[in-house]
Design a protein around this motif. Sequence first.
Motif, short mmCIF file in Angstrom:
data_model
loop_
_atom_site.label_atom_id
_atom_site.label_comp_id
_atom_site.label_asym_id
_atom_site.label_seq_id
_atom_site.Cartn_x
_atom_site.Cartn_y
_atom_site.Cartn_z
N HIS A 115 0.54 -0.93 -0.13
CA HIS A 115 -0.11 0.41 0.52
C HIS A 115 0.68 1.47 -0.36
O HIS A 115 0.85 2.48 -0.55
N ALA A 116 2.04 0.95 1.06
CA ALA A 116 3.47 2.77 0.85
C ALA A 116 3.20 3.08 -0.71
O ALA A 116 3.44 4.06 -0.69
N ALA A 117 3.95 1.74 -1.09
CA ALA A 117 4.44 1.33 -2.72
C ALA A 117 3.48 2.09 -3.31
O ALA A 117 4.07 2.37 -5.11
N GLY A 118 2.09 2.32 -3.22
CA GLY A 118 1.53 3.04 -3.95
C GLY A 118 0.34 1.80 -4.85
O GLY A 118 -0.95 2.17 -5.60
N PHE A 119 0.13 0.27 -4.55
CA PHE A 119 -0.45 -0.34 -4.92
C PHE A 119 -1.92 -0.28 -3.80
O PHE A 119 -2.43 -0.29 -3.29
N ARG A 120 -2.83 -0.44 -5.61
CA ARG A 120 -4.50 -0.64 -5.21
C ARG A 120 -5.10 -1.79 -4.60
O ARG A 120 -4.55 -2.77 -5.61
N GLU A 121 -5.08 -2.54 -3.23
CA GLU A 121 -5.52 -4.26 -3.08
C GLU A 121 -6.52 -4.70 -3.77
O GLU A 121 -7.48 -3.14 -4.33
N GLN A 122 -6.55 -5.28 -4.34
CA GLN A 122 -7.34 -6.86 -5.23
C GLN A 122 -8.01 -7.41 -4.23
O GLN A 122 -9.06 -7.34 -4.28
N ARG A 123 -7.06 -8.02 -3.95
CA ARG A 123 -7.27 -8.96 -3.39
C ARG A 123 -6.63 -9.02 -1.85
O ARG A 123 -5.73 -9.32 -2.49
N LEU A 124 -7.10 -10.10 -1.17
CA LEU A 124 -6.27 -10.54 0.12
C LEU A 124 -7.31 -11.37 0.72
O LEU A 124 -7.93 -11.03 1.41
N ASP A 125 -6.35 -12.89 0.67
CA ASP A 125 -7.00 -13.79 1.60
C ASP A 125 -5.75 -14.18 2.76
O ASP A 125 -4.80 -14.30 2.79
N ARG A 126 -6.39 -14.69 3.77
CA ARG A 126 -5.56 -14.87 4.84
C ARG A 126 -5.39 -16.28 5.00
O ARG A 126 -7.22 -16.92 5.42
N PHE A 127 -4.86 -16.61 5.04
CA PHE A 127 -5.01 -18.20 5.59
C PHE A 127 -3.45 -18.41 6.84
O PHE A 127 -2.63 -17.61 6.81
N GLU A 128 -3.62 -20.05 7.13
CA GLU A 128 -1.81 -20.65 8.20
C GLU A 128 -1.90 -21.79 7.46
O GLU A 128 -2.51 -22.63 6.45
N LEU A 129 -0.81 -21.37 7.38
CA LEU A 129 0.40 -23.00 6.69
C LEU A 129 0.64 -24.16 8.02
O LEU A 129 0.81 -23.26 8.89
N ASP A 130 0.65 -25.32 7.62
CA ASP A 130 0.54 -25.64 8.87
C ASP A 130 1.90 -26.54 9.20
O ASP A 130 2.76 -26.65 7.81
N THR A 131 2.58 -25.70 10.36
CA THR A 131 4.41 -25.93 10.39
C THR A 131 4.20 -27.88 11.02
O THR A 131 5.26 -27.25 10.54
N GLY A 132 3.66 -28.34 11.51
CA GLY A 132 3.83 -29.42 11.94
C GLY A 132 4.08 -29.35 13.38
O GLY A 132 4.37 -29.87 14.39
N VAL A 133 4.45 -27.58 13.92
CA VAL A 133 4.18 -27.75 15.12
C VAL A 133 3.90 -26.80 15.89
O VAL A 133 2.85 -25.39 15.46
N PRO A 134 2.74 -27.06 16.53
CA PRO A 134 1.70 -26.27 17.44
C PRO A 134 1.57 -24.92 18.17
O PRO A 134 0.56 -23.86 17.56
N PHE A 135 2.26 -24.42 17.99
CA PHE A 135 2.97 -23.35 19.31
C PHE A 135 3.55 -22.19 17.96
O PHE A 135 4.05 -21.21 18.46
N LEU A 136 3.95 -22.55 17.25
CA LEU A 136 5.09 -21.88 16.18
C LEU A 136 3.62 -21.59 14.70
O LEU A 136 3.45 -22.52 14.29
N PRO A 137 3.07 -20.63 15.15
CA PRO A 137 2.40 -19.79 13.72
C PRO A 137 3.06 -19.47 12.67
O PRO A 137 3.67 -19.38 12.34
N ALA A 138 1.98 -19.72 11.74
CA ALA A 138 2.56 -19.27 10.08
C ALA A 138 1.27 -19.19 9.72
O ALA A 138 1.09 -19.58 8.47
N PRO A 139 0.78 -17.75 10.19
CA PRO A 139 -0.62 -17.25 9.07
C PRO A 139 0.34 -16.19 8.01
O PRO A 139 1.77 -15.96 8.52
N CYS A 140 -0.32 -16.74 6.90
CA CYS A 140 0.25 -16.17 5.68
C CYS A 140 -1.22 -15.42 5.18
O CYS A 140 -2.40 -15.59 5.27
N ILE A 141 -0.94 -14.53 4.05
CA ILE A 141 -1.79 -13.58 3.30
C ILE A 141 -1.37 -14.68 1.15
O ILE A 141 -0.46 -14.58 0.92
N LEU A 142 -3.03 -14.21 0.65
CA LEU A 142 -2.65 -14.21 -0.66
C LEU A 142 -2.63 -12.64 -1.03
O LEU A 142 -3.85 -12.77 -0.76
#
Length: 181
Positions: free
Chosen positions: A145-172
């Motif tokens: 956004h700071a660079a000037g892009f206009r958001e067209q799509r933003l999806d949030r999801f989690e990658l399974d790291t196999g370690v319950p306490f190790l977060p892996a939130p991601c975006i598309l």
Amino acid sequence: MFADLRGRVLEIGAGEGENLPAFGDDVSWTAIEPDAGARRELEREARRYGFVEEVIDARCEELPFSDKTFDAVVATLVFCSVTELARSFEEVMRVLKPGGTVACVEHVHAEKGSVRRLIQSMATPLSVRWDGNCHWNRDPVSAAHAAGFREQRLDRFELDTGVPFLPAPCILYVGVKPLDR
């Protein structure tokens, strides 16, 4: 995410070519990959998939292309590892044609004030050192956004790291360069 892309496409940090099967026949593909070993494998995979365009040793912070060269720029788990996040998005903006698209899948920070975010912050110095400069606690959406892009799509999801306490939130994230830039 990549199936609708057409024209000249730049893939940054293309790794060993994991995304190549996702590109359609309407794509003229160019890639940058700073890691020599990955770049050699990427060149082999690109030929195997019929992409004969360039694979270049370069970093996202200093893209070796003219302004307004590409119709789209794609990245998968790259902005988490660039040295200068803001500069990288500025360079992507520069090489995109007006109306061009940036599409990426990225690691992101967990929710503000959460225990998961605290864990990410504590783990990031280790991931930077042992996982290819990967910063688990970055905010690429704000940088886009700071660079000037206009958001067209933003999806949030989690990658399974196999370690319950190790977060892996991601975006598309899909952003568009304004027509007046």
